[in-house]
Design a protein around this motif. Structure first.
Motif, PDB file in Angstrom:
ATOM      1  N   PHE A 120       0.816  -1.221   0.000  1.00  0.00           N
ATOM      2  CA  PHE A 120       0.000   0.000   0.000  1.00  0.00           C
ATOM      3  C   PHE A 120       0.846   1.267   0.000  1.00  0.00           C
ATOM      4  O   PHE A 120       0.308   2.370  -0.137  1.00  0.00           O
ATOM      5  CB  PHE A 120      -0.898   0.009   1.249  1.00  0.00           C
ATOM      6  CG  PHE A 120      -0.140  -0.235   2.533  1.00  0.00           C
ATOM      7  CD1 PHE A 120       0.549   0.789   3.152  1.00  0.00           C
ATOM      8  CD2 PHE A 120      -0.103  -1.500   3.107  1.00  0.00           C
ATOM      9  CE1 PHE A 120       1.259   0.559   4.318  1.00  0.00           C
ATOM     10  CE2 PHE A 120       0.604  -1.747   4.276  1.00  0.00           C
ATOM     11  CZ  PHE A 120       1.291  -0.709   4.876  1.00  0.00           C
ATOM     12  N   CYS A 121       2.152   1.138   0.190  1.00  0.00           N
ATOM     13  CA  CYS A 121       2.980   2.308   0.532  1.00  0.00           C
ATOM     14  C   CYS A 121       3.432   3.088  -0.701  1.00  0.00           C
ATOM     15  O   CYS A 121       4.180   2.581  -1.543  1.00  0.00           O
ATOM     16  CB  CYS A 121       4.199   1.856   1.326  1.00  0.00           C
ATOM     17  SG  CYS A 121       5.329   3.221   1.697  1.00  0.00           S
ATOM     18  N   PHE A 159       5.526   5.584  -0.744  1.00  0.00           N
ATOM     19  CA  PHE A 159       6.977   5.828  -0.685  1.00  0.00           C
ATOM     20  C   PHE A 159       7.707   4.623  -1.287  1.00  0.00           C
ATOM     21  O   PHE A 159       8.630   4.768  -2.077  1.00  0.00           O
ATOM     22  CB  PHE A 159       7.430   6.040   0.767  1.00  0.00           C
ATOM     23  CG  PHE A 159       6.816   7.240   1.425  1.00  0.00           C
ATOM     24  CD1 PHE A 159       7.363   8.503   1.227  1.00  0.00           C
ATOM     25  CD2 PHE A 159       5.697   7.125   2.241  1.00  0.00           C
ATOM     26  CE1 PHE A 159       6.808   9.624   1.841  1.00  0.00           C
ATOM     27  CE2 PHE A 159       5.132   8.234   2.848  1.00  0.00           C
ATOM     28  CZ  PHE A 159       5.676   9.488   2.647  1.00  0.00           C
ATOM     29  N   ARG A 208       7.806   4.366  -5.049  1.00  0.00           N
ATOM     30  CA  ARG A 208       8.885   5.090  -5.750  1.00  0.00           C
ATOM     31  C   ARG A 208      10.045   4.139  -6.045  1.00  0.00           C
ATOM     32  O   ARG A 208      10.612   4.141  -7.140  1.00  0.00           O
ATOM     33  CB  ARG A 208       9.415   6.228  -4.868  1.00  0.00           C
ATOM     34  CG  ARG A 208       8.487   7.412  -4.740  1.00  0.00           C
ATOM     35  CD  ARG A 208       9.101   8.415  -3.777  1.00  0.00           C
ATOM     36  NE  ARG A 208       8.363   9.662  -3.728  1.00  0.00           N
ATOM     37  CZ  ARG A 208       8.415  10.515  -2.707  1.00  0.00           C
ATOM     38  NH1 ARG A 208       9.163  10.246  -1.637  1.00  0.00           N
ATOM     39  NH2 ARG A 208       7.744  11.640  -2.743  1.00  0.00           N
ATOM     40  N   LEU A 251       5.419  -4.677   6.403  1.00  0.00           N
ATOM     41  CA  LEU A 251       4.534  -3.922   7.297  1.00  0.00           C
ATOM     42  C   LEU A 251       3.149  -4.524   7.252  1.00  0.00           C
ATOM     43  O   LEU A 251       2.680  -4.938   6.195  1.00  0.00           O
ATOM     44  CB  LEU A 251       4.387  -2.463   6.851  1.00  0.00           C
ATOM     45  CG  LEU A 251       5.543  -1.496   6.990  1.00  0.00           C
ATOM     46  CD1 LEU A 251       5.088  -0.104   6.561  1.00  0.00           C
ATOM     47  CD2 LEU A 251       6.074  -1.450   8.406  1.00  0.00           C
ATOM     48  N   LYS A 257       5.695  -4.802  12.240  1.00  0.00           N
ATOM     49  CA  LYS A 257       6.893  -4.687  11.395  1.00  0.00           C
ATOM     50  C   LYS A 257       7.673  -5.991  11.410  1.00  0.00           C
ATOM     51  O   LYS A 257       7.822  -6.615  12.463  1.00  0.00           O
ATOM     52  CB  LYS A 257       7.784  -3.549  11.895  1.00  0.00           C
ATOM     53  CG  LYS A 257       7.078  -2.205  11.837  1.00  0.00           C
ATOM     54  CD  LYS A 257       7.979  -1.023  12.117  1.00  0.00           C
ATOM     55  CE  LYS A 257       7.179   0.260  11.976  1.00  0.00           C
ATOM     56  NZ  LYS A 257       7.999   1.456  11.970  1.00  0.00           N
ATOM     57  N   VAL A 289       9.651   1.472   5.394  1.00  0.00           N
ATOM     58  CA  VAL A 289       9.820   0.994   4.022  1.00  0.00           C
ATOM     59  C   VAL A 289       9.687   2.216   3.107  1.00  0.00           C
ATOM     60  O   VAL A 289       8.973   3.158   3.452  1.00  0.00           O
ATOM     61  CB  VAL A 289       8.778  -0.103   3.655  1.00  0.00           C
ATOM     62  CG1 VAL A 289       8.880  -1.254   4.628  1.00  0.00           C
ATOM     63  CG2 VAL A 289       7.363   0.424   3.566  1.00  0.00           C
ATOM     64  N   PRO A 290      10.399   2.210   1.969  1.00  0.00           N
ATOM     65  CA  PRO A 290      11.222   1.134   1.448  1.00  0.00           C
ATOM     66  C   PRO A 290      12.582   1.055   2.131  1.00  0.00           C
ATOM     67  O   PRO A 290      13.185   2.068   2.468  1.00  0.00           O
ATOM     68  CB  PRO A 290      11.410   1.548  -0.020  1.00  0.00           C
ATOM     69  CG  PRO A 290      11.419   3.051   0.015  1.00  0.00           C
ATOM     70  CD  PRO A 290      10.413   3.412   1.067  1.00  0.00           C
ATOM     71  N   GLU A 345      15.120   5.481   2.632  1.00  0.00           N
ATOM     72  CA  GLU A 345      14.579   6.781   2.205  1.00  0.00           C
ATOM     73  C   GLU A 345      14.245   6.703   0.716  1.00  0.00           C
ATOM     74  O   GLU A 345      15.129   6.570  -0.136  1.00  0.00           O
ATOM     75  CB  GLU A 345      15.530   7.957   2.482  1.00  0.00           C
ATOM     76  CG  GLU A 345      15.562   8.381   3.934  1.00  0.00           C
ATOM     77  CD  GLU A 345      14.180   8.807   4.442  1.00  0.00           C
ATOM     78  OE1 GLU A 345      13.454   9.519   3.729  1.00  0.00           O
ATOM     79  OE2 GLU A 345      13.823   8.377   5.550  1.00  0.00           O
ATOM     80  N   LYS A 375       4.029   6.821  11.431  1.00  0.00           N
ATOM     81  CA  LYS A 375       4.813   8.030  11.745  1.00  0.00           C
ATOM     82  C   LYS A 375       4.277   9.252  11.009  1.00  0.00           C
ATOM     83  O   LYS A 375       4.174  10.325  11.593  1.00  0.00           O
ATOM     84  CB  LYS A 375       6.289   7.798  11.418  1.00  0.00           C
ATOM     85  CG  LYS A 375       6.915   6.814  12.402  1.00  0.00           C
ATOM     86  CD  LYS A 375       8.410   6.695  12.254  1.00  0.00           C
ATOM     87  CE  LYS A 375       8.865   5.472  13.057  1.00  0.00           C
ATOM     88  NZ  LYS A 375      10.295   5.301  13.125  1.00  0.00           N
ATOM     89  N   VAL A 376       3.924   9.095   9.729  1.00  0.00           N
ATOM     90  CA  VAL A 376       3.440  10.280   9.006  1.00  0.00           C
ATOM     91  C   VAL A 376       2.095  10.747   9.572  1.00  0.00           C
ATOM     92  O   VAL A 376       1.864  11.955   9.717  1.00  0.00           O
ATOM     93  CB  VAL A 376       3.379  10.076   7.462  1.00  0.00           C
ATOM     94  CG1 VAL A 376       4.757   9.845   6.866  1.00  0.00           C
ATOM     95  CG2 VAL A 376       2.428   8.999   7.035  1.00  0.00           C
ATOM     96  N   TYR A 426       8.068  14.075  10.176  1.00  0.00           N
ATOM     97  CA  TYR A 426       7.926  13.100  11.278  1.00  0.00           C
ATOM     98  C   TYR A 426       9.262  12.925  11.982  1.00  0.00           C
ATOM     99  O   TYR A 426      10.329  13.124  11.401  1.00  0.00           O
ATOM    100  CB  TYR A 426       7.366  11.767  10.775  1.00  0.00           C
ATOM    101  CG  TYR A 426       8.298  10.954   9.913  1.00  0.00           C
ATOM    102  CD1 TYR A 426       9.290  10.167  10.466  1.00  0.00           C
ATOM    103  CD2 TYR A 426       8.191  10.989   8.533  1.00  0.00           C
ATOM    104  CE1 TYR A 426      10.157   9.427   9.672  1.00  0.00           C
ATOM    105  CE2 TYR A 426       9.041  10.269   7.722  1.00  0.00           C
ATOM    106  CZ  TYR A 426      10.026   9.494   8.307  1.00  0.00           C
ATOM    107  OH  TYR A 426      10.878   8.796   7.515  1.00  0.00           O
TER     108      TYR A 426
HETATM  109  N1  LIG Z   1      10.764   9.324   4.588  1.00  0.00           N
HETATM  110  C1  LIG Z   1      10.426   7.958   4.288  1.00  0.00           C
HETATM  111  C2  LIG Z   1       8.942   7.713   4.603  1.00  0.00           C
HETATM  112  C3  LIG Z   1       8.545   6.285   4.326  1.00  0.00           C
HETATM  113  C4  LIG Z   1       7.238   5.914   5.041  1.00  0.00           C
HETATM  114  O1  LIG Z   1       6.608   6.713   5.745  1.00  0.00           O
HETATM  115  N2  LIG Z   1       6.840   4.634   4.875  1.00  0.00           N
HETATM  116  C5  LIG Z   1       5.764   4.137   5.672  1.00  0.00           C
HETATM  117  C6  LIG Z   1       4.859   3.184   4.940  1.00  0.00           C
HETATM  118  S1  LIG Z   1       3.899   4.043   3.712  1.00  0.00           S
HETATM  119  C7  LIG Z   1       6.360   3.364   6.831  1.00  0.00           C
HETATM  120  O2  LIG Z   1       7.358   2.691   6.679  1.00  0.00           O
HETATM  121  N3  LIG Z   1       5.724   3.474   7.992  1.00  0.00           N
HETATM  122  C8  LIG Z   1       6.171   2.826   9.188  1.00  0.00           C
HETATM  123  C9  LIG Z   1       5.834   3.655  10.393  1.00  0.00           C
HETATM  124  O3  LIG Z   1       5.150   4.660  10.248  1.00  0.00           O
HETATM  125  O4  LIG Z   1       6.283   3.305  11.489  1.00  0.00           O
HETATM  126  C10 LIG Z   1      10.754   7.649   2.838  1.00  0.00           C
HETATM  127  O5  LIG Z   1      10.670   8.562   2.010  1.00  0.00           O
HETATM  128  O6  LIG Z   1      11.131   6.508   2.536  1.00  0.00           O
END
Ligand SMILES: N[C@@H](CCC(=O)N[C@@H](CS)C(=O)NCC(=O)O)C(=O)O
Length: 295
Positions: free
Chosen positions: A38-39, A41, A44, A62, A85, A98-99, A112, A276-277, A290
């Motif tokens: 679903f992610c 990021f 990309r 995840l 996780k 991720v990624p 990142e 986190k976001v 975040y």
């Molecule tokens: N700054 C990171 C953000 C990546 C991100 O927020 N990925 C989310 C999934 S969409 C994640 O891993 N979340 C885990 C968490 O929030 O703990 C990037 O650009 O890779």
């Protein structure tokens, strides 16, 4: 229709993708790829891998578990969705995002999403990829491409989480207006007839935006008709760009099923996601701001 990579996996599932996009091209050593269907990021990174035909072993790293949220945290939810996780992801990248890519031969970790695009591009080209580079060749243009990708991230991708996680309509509208302004500027840059943001080849500047551009349809469903991305003026060029990108088989393969994704993103639209976001937006900062400690 190309097969989808971003299916709805069960947490911890592994999938090996050894197809070479540049068929008949060089053998590129596979990467271990911690991802989530679903992610955006992670998408990309998948886009870069698929563009170059770099083989990878995807681990769905995840998941979500629903449990009671702390009392009065946002005044709305009794229960919230927290990330599960995978242990292998946490071992490779303790912040558990991720990624995350790992080179099996060296154990080196790359994380990142915008960095992973550049890394995959360098890695593929070092191993003889014949696909066009995702970065400009000239140093100042490379610097500008990085800057642009980072601006897109802050000004078009982060507001996506504010439109969804904020529960007050004025806040949602303010975030949406900022986002549309960024898309208009993106469309303006395409007025000279170029196919993609930096010219006639796909680049990091397109990959920075594409996963969210594909997902903006969720706004109308959760926030109403006034949250549809308008089509007038420079935005026509933005919509044409999106259509053009989605014609590319390597791009289409990376796009999650729309109905499944709509279901997934309900956690954000109802402000019950504890990622986190989402936590950053609830704390009053932008999604990209975040903080590993606070969020
Ligand atoms: N700054 C990171 C953000 C990546 C991100 O927020 N990925 C989310 C999934 S969409 C994640 O891993 N979340 C885990 C968490 O929030 O703990 C990037 O650009 O890779």
């Amino acid at each position: 229709m190309a097969a989808r990579i971003a299916r709805s996996f069960s947490s911890g599932a592994r999938l090996s993708v050894f197809r070479s996009f540049s068929s008949g091209g060089p053998a590129i050593p596979p990467l271990t790829y911690y991802s989530a269907w679903f992610c955006p990021f992670a998408q990309r990174c998948t886009l870069a891998l698929e563009h170059h035909g770099v083989p990878y072993e995807w681990e769905e790293a995840l998941g979500w578990t629903v449990r009671p949220s702390s009392v009065g945290e946002d005044g709305r939810a009794d229960e919230a969705a927290y990330h599960w996780k995978s242990p292998a992801l946490l071992a490779a990248n303790p912040s558990g995002m991720v990624p995350t890519l790992v080179e099996p031969a060296t154990g080196r970790v790359v994380k990142e999403s915008l960095v992973t695009i550049e890394y995959v591009d360098d890695y593929a080209r070092a191993h003889g990829s014949r696909a066009p580079s995702l970065m400009p060749a000239e140093p100042a243009e490379r610097a500008r491409a990085r800057e642009l990708a980072s601006e897109i991230n802050a000004q078009a991708c982060s507001p996506y989480y504010s439109v969804l996680c904020k529960q007050e309509r004025d806040d949602q509208l303010a975030a949406f207006d900022g986002l549309v302004g960024t898309l208009r500027a993106f469309g303006d840059a395409l007025r000279d007839g170029r196919k993609f943001r930096l010219g006639d080849e796909l680049s990091i500047a397109d990959l920075a935006l594409l996963p969210w551009a594909y997902r903006f349809y969720v706004f109308e469903h959760y926030r109403g008709e006034s949250f549809a991305i308008p089509r007038a003026g420079a935005l026509e060029h933005y919509h044409a760009w999106l259509e053009r990108c989605l014609q590319i088989p390597a791009v289409r393969r990376t796009c999650p099923d729309k109905a499944r994704y709509l279901e997934h993103i309900a956690k954000y639209a109802t402000n019950t996601a504890r990622s986190k976001v989402a936590n950053a937006v609830r704390r009053g900062v932008q999604a990209h701001e975040y903080d590993d400690e606070k969020d």
